[in-house]
Enzyme design. Structure first.
Site, PDB file in Angstrom:
ATOM      1  N   SER A   1       0.925  -1.377   0.399  1.00 15.96           N
ATOM      2  CA  SER A   1       0.468   0.071  -0.062  1.00 15.96           C
ATOM      3  C   SER A   1       0.744   1.199   0.306  1.00 15.96           C
ATOM      4  O   SER A   1       2.029   1.188   0.458  1.00 15.96           O
ATOM      5  CB  SER A   1      -1.039   0.265   1.214  1.00 15.96           C
TER       6      SER A   1
ATOM      7  N   TYR B   1      -1.515  -1.062  10.799  1.00 19.20           N
ATOM      8  CA  TYR B   1      -1.532  -1.159   9.138  1.00 19.20           C
ATOM      9  C   TYR B   1      -0.445  -0.717   7.778  1.00 19.20           C
ATOM     10  O   TYR B   1       0.372  -1.071   7.591  1.00 19.20           O
ATOM     11  CB  TYR B   1      -3.234  -0.606   8.706  1.00 19.20           C
TER      12      TYR B   1
END
Length: 253
Positions: A146, A160
């Protein structure tokens, strides 16, 4: 259109959501002639496979919790050897959605869960299938990272961000270890991508990208398809950002 020169088998993890990136990747690979197995933590993955088979595609399904080594071992036994592994599992599950919590409010179990679903799943899945690729002298591992973590972050996403940054580190380390065996390891780093899980705030943020819109699951899948293809044989340890150029902007109005 990318066509694979030989018959290939692929495993795509995290493919339970009908409008998610995992299903889009599975569809793209299958349309290119790859035999695909998809997996997710709930039985809805069987429905996704049935829908793809309804499109005339060679797709099977296996429900597994990839944070558990026993489930990965059973998945490995069920699917056999594969040529392409796409580590797309992450964020959260139907039973346990992704956590948004500031660092000082995180419990140890919160942290462990965040790392497990987005990084441990990739570790266990890769450990289960990489040796076979090395032995056969060919393979593709594509890790879904990401922009969040390696390049940018958001408040409340410490676990995350750490997991996705770790995904890039894992990609780089493995690329060095197995490249001489004919196996490449690369990562895709999406930005704002419109899925059923997108919040209204995320869709607003996507309108402030240089392209003025969110990306689609299919656009992420196109990047994965290239990295998984035989033609990407000299791309190794790369991170392909799919964010419409958003991380280039210092000002995001």
């Amino acid at each position: 259109m990318i066509v694979f020169r030989k018959s290939r088998k692929a495993l795509v993890t995290g493919a339970g959501a009908a409008d998610g990136i995992g299903v889009a990747i599975a569809r793209a690979l299958a349309e290119a002639g790859v035999s695909v197995t998809i997996t997710a933590s709930s039985a809805r993955v069987e429905q996704r496979a049935a829908e793809l088979r309804g499109e005339g595609l060679d797709v099977s399904a296996f429900a597994a919790d990839l944070t558990l080594s026993g489930d990965v071992d059973r998945l490995r036994s069920e699917t056999g050897e594969i040529d392409v592994l796409v580590n797309n599992a992450g964020m959260g599950t139907v039973a346990q959605p992704a956590l948004q919590r500031r660092f000082l409010d995180l419990t140890e179990s919160d942290w462990d869960r965040g790392i497990d679903v987005s990084l441990k799943t990739a570790f266990l899945s890769t450990r289960g299938f990489l040796a076979g690729m090395v032995q056969r002298g060919h393979g593709r591992v594509v890790n879904m990272a990401s922009v969040t973590g390696p390049y940018v972050s958001n408040e409340g996403e410490a676990a995350y961000s750490a997991a996705k940054a770790g995904m890039i580190g894992l990609t780089h380390a493995l690329a060095l270890e197995v490249g001489r065996s004919g196996v490449t390891v690369n990562a895709v780093a999406p930005g704002w991508i419109a899925t059923g899980a997108s919040t209204p705030e995320e869709l607003v943020a996507a309108r402030n990208t240089p392209l003025g819109r969110a990306g689609s699951s299919e656009e992420v899948a196109a990047a994965v398809l290239f990295l998984a293809s035989d033609g990407a044989s000299y791309v190794n340890g790369a991170v392909l950002v799919v964010d419409g150029g958003n991380i280039l902007q210092e000002r995001k109005a």
